[in-house]
Design a protein around this motif. Structure first.
Motif, PDB file in Angstrom:
ATOM      1  N   GLN A 185       0.853  -1.185   0.000  1.00 58.04           N
ATOM      2  CA  GLN A 185       0.000   0.000   0.000  1.00 58.04           C
ATOM      3  C   GLN A 185       0.898   1.246   0.000  1.00 58.04           C
ATOM      4  O   GLN A 185       1.083   1.874   1.044  1.00 58.04           O
ATOM      5  N   PRO A 186       1.487   1.588  -1.141  1.00 57.74           N
ATOM      6  CA  PRO A 186       2.416   2.722  -1.176  1.00 57.74           C
ATOM      7  C   PRO A 186       1.737   4.018  -0.761  1.00 57.74           C
ATOM      8  O   PRO A 186       0.551   4.245  -1.043  1.00 57.74           O
ATOM      9  N   LEU A 187       2.491   4.875  -0.084  1.00 54.00           N
ATOM     10  CA  LEU A 187       1.978   6.142   0.394  1.00 54.00           C
ATOM     11  C   LEU A 187       2.088   7.212  -0.684  1.00 54.00           C
ATOM     12  O   LEU A 187       3.102   7.297  -1.375  1.00 54.00           O
ATOM     13  N   THR A 188       1.051   8.022  -0.805  1.00 57.33           N
ATOM     14  CA  THR A 188       1.129   9.156  -1.720  1.00 57.33           C
ATOM     15  C   THR A 188       1.989  10.254  -1.091  1.00 57.33           C
ATOM     16  O   THR A 188       2.306  10.214   0.106  1.00 57.33           O
ATOM     17  N   PHE A 189       2.377  11.231  -1.904  1.00 58.41           N
ATOM     18  CA  PHE A 189       3.206  12.320  -1.398  1.00 58.41           C
ATOM     19  C   PHE A 189       2.474  13.089  -0.292  1.00 58.41           C
ATOM     20  O   PHE A 189       3.075  13.459   0.728  1.00 58.41           O
ATOM     21  N   GLY A 190       1.187  13.306  -0.467  1.00 55.54           N
ATOM     22  CA  GLY A 190       0.409  14.009   0.553  1.00 55.54           C
ATOM     23  C   GLY A 190       0.361  13.247   1.861  1.00 55.54           C
ATOM     24  O   GLY A 190       0.480  13.844   2.947  1.00 55.54           O
ATOM     25  N   MET A 191       0.207  11.928   1.788  1.00 49.81           N
ATOM     26  CA  MET A 191       0.185  11.110   3.004  1.00 49.81           C
ATOM     27  C   MET A 191       1.532  11.155   3.701  1.00 49.81           C
ATOM     28  O   MET A 191       1.600  11.197   4.938  1.00 49.81           O
ATOM     29  N   GLN A 192       2.625  11.166   2.930  1.00 47.54           N
ATOM     30  CA  GLN A 192       3.951  11.241   3.535  1.00 47.54           C
ATOM     31  C   GLN A 192       4.143  12.567   4.273  1.00 47.54           C
ATOM     32  O   GLN A 192       4.729  12.608   5.357  1.00 47.54           O
ATOM     33  N   ILE A 193       3.645  13.657   3.694  1.00 50.26           N
ATOM     34  CA  ILE A 193       3.752  14.964   4.353  1.00 50.26           C
ATOM     35  C   ILE A 193       2.959  14.967   5.660  1.00 50.26           C
ATOM     36  O   ILE A 193       3.429  15.466   6.695  1.00 50.26           O
ATOM     37  N   VAL A 194       1.756  14.393   5.638  1.00 48.46           N
ATOM     38  CA  VAL A 194       0.932  14.331   6.849  1.00 48.46           C
ATOM     39  C   VAL A 194       1.638  13.530   7.941  1.00 48.46           C
ATOM     40  O   VAL A 194       1.669  13.935   9.115  1.00 48.46           O
ATOM     41  N   ILE A 195       2.227  12.392   7.574  1.00 44.61           N
ATOM     42  CA  ILE A 195       2.943  11.565   8.546  1.00 44.61           C
ATOM     43  C   ILE A 195       4.136  12.322   9.113  1.00 44.61           C
ATOM     44  O   ILE A 195       4.401  12.288  10.322  1.00 44.61           O
ATOM     45  N   LEU A 196       4.866  13.022   8.253  1.00 44.31           N
ATOM     46  CA  LEU A 196       6.038  13.769   8.696  1.00 44.31           C
ATOM     47  C   LEU A 196       5.653  14.878   9.672  1.00 44.31           C
ATOM     48  O   LEU A 196       6.271  15.043  10.729  1.00 44.31           O
ATOM     49  N   THR A 198       2.883  15.092  11.461  1.00 43.77           N
ATOM     50  CA  THR A 198       2.347  14.501  12.681  1.00 43.77           C
ATOM     51  C   THR A 198       3.453  14.026  13.603  1.00 43.77           C
ATOM     52  O   THR A 198       3.375  14.181  14.824  1.00 43.77           O
ATOM     53  N   SER A 199       4.510  13.433  13.044  1.00 41.90           N
ATOM     54  CA  SER A 199       5.606  12.924  13.880  1.00 41.90           C
ATOM     55  C   SER A 199       6.382  14.042  14.552  1.00 41.90           C
ATOM     56  O   SER A 199       7.039  13.824  15.567  1.00 41.90           O
ATOM     57  N   MET A 200       6.315  15.241  14.007  1.00 42.35           N
ATOM     58  CA  MET A 200       7.038  16.378  14.593  1.00 42.35           C
ATOM     59  C   MET A 200       6.228  17.097  15.658  1.00 42.35           C
ATOM     60  O   MET A 200       6.744  17.961  16.364  1.00 42.35           O
ATOM     61  N   MET A 201       4.939  16.763  15.785  1.00 42.61           N
ATOM     62  CA  MET A 201       4.091  17.445  16.757  1.00 42.61           C
ATOM     63  C   MET A 201       4.222  16.826  18.140  1.00 42.61           C
ATOM     64  O   MET A 201       4.572  15.686  18.283  1.00 42.61           O
TER      65      MET A 201
END
Length: 201
Positions: A185-196, A198-201
């Motif tokens: 289930q490869p991640l889209t670019f938008g999903m990768q940005i959201v994960i990034l 979120t991990s910084m919050m």
């Protein structure tokens, strides 16, 4: 019944009494104690819920990955795992040996190796316990040996222990991406940005 018992407050919180005129009669410490009691019970219930989710999360992830793992050859899976471990170690090493020293040199114009040489006790404690809180006393001592003033230590170390999570920010997105790839289930670019983010919050 046991699960419900975990979520129920240990002691009920009694509301303040109200007289016929609609005025609140202070009882058991008044309104302040009543509000504090509610806050404590909400925190208690929330803590139980979060603890339950944390305990069940590995089981859920395991069953989510099992179908994908069963379709992947063991050699391919080990290759994915090796890439994940190498990427995590590489990014952490780059952060510690390149990013931090460069920022320290730019800010102070001093040799960062003199600071790194005094950090092994903190690093060993943090690695052995996987806890920023457990390594706090050792970090406090090392900062004192480096000449950091007590005012600066008492402000920056608790703040860094609570909110500065570089390791988590690096590792969590990598683990999520690895799970996505292993699950086909490869991640889209938008999903990768959201994960990034979120991990910084």
């Amino acid at each position: 019944a046991a699960a419900i018992g975990l979520l129920l407050p240990e002691e009920p919180v009694l509301p303040p009494a109200i007289d016929p005129s609609g005025n609140i009669i202070q009882r058991s410490g008044g309104v302040t104690q009543f509000i504090l009691g509610i806050a404590r019970e909400v925190e208690h219930v929330t803590s139980k819920m979060v603890t339950g989710i944390i305990l069940l999360a590995p089981i859920g992830v395991f069953f989510m990955l099992m179908p994908a793992i069963m379709r992947i050859e063991i050699g391919t899976l080990m290759g994915y795992l090796g890439i994940l471990i190498a990427t995590q170690i590489g990014t952490l090493a780059m952060t510690f040996f390149i990013t931090y020293p460069v920022l320290y040199f730019i800010a102070t114009r001093k040799n960062p190796l003199s600071v790194i040489a005094k950090l092994p006790p903190v690093l060993i404690t943090a690695f052995g316990t996987s806890s920023s809180v457990a390594s706090y006393p050792i970090a406090h001592t090392c900062c004192a040996e480096l000449g950091v003033t007590e005012e600066v230590r008492n402000f920056t170390l608790p703040l860094g222990t609570a909110i500065k999570k570089d390791g988590s920010t690096i590792c969590f997105p990598l683990c999520v991406a690895w799970i996505a790839v292993a699950s086909s289930q490869p991640l889209t670019f938008g999903m990768q940005i959201v994960i990034l983010v979120t991990s910084m919050m």
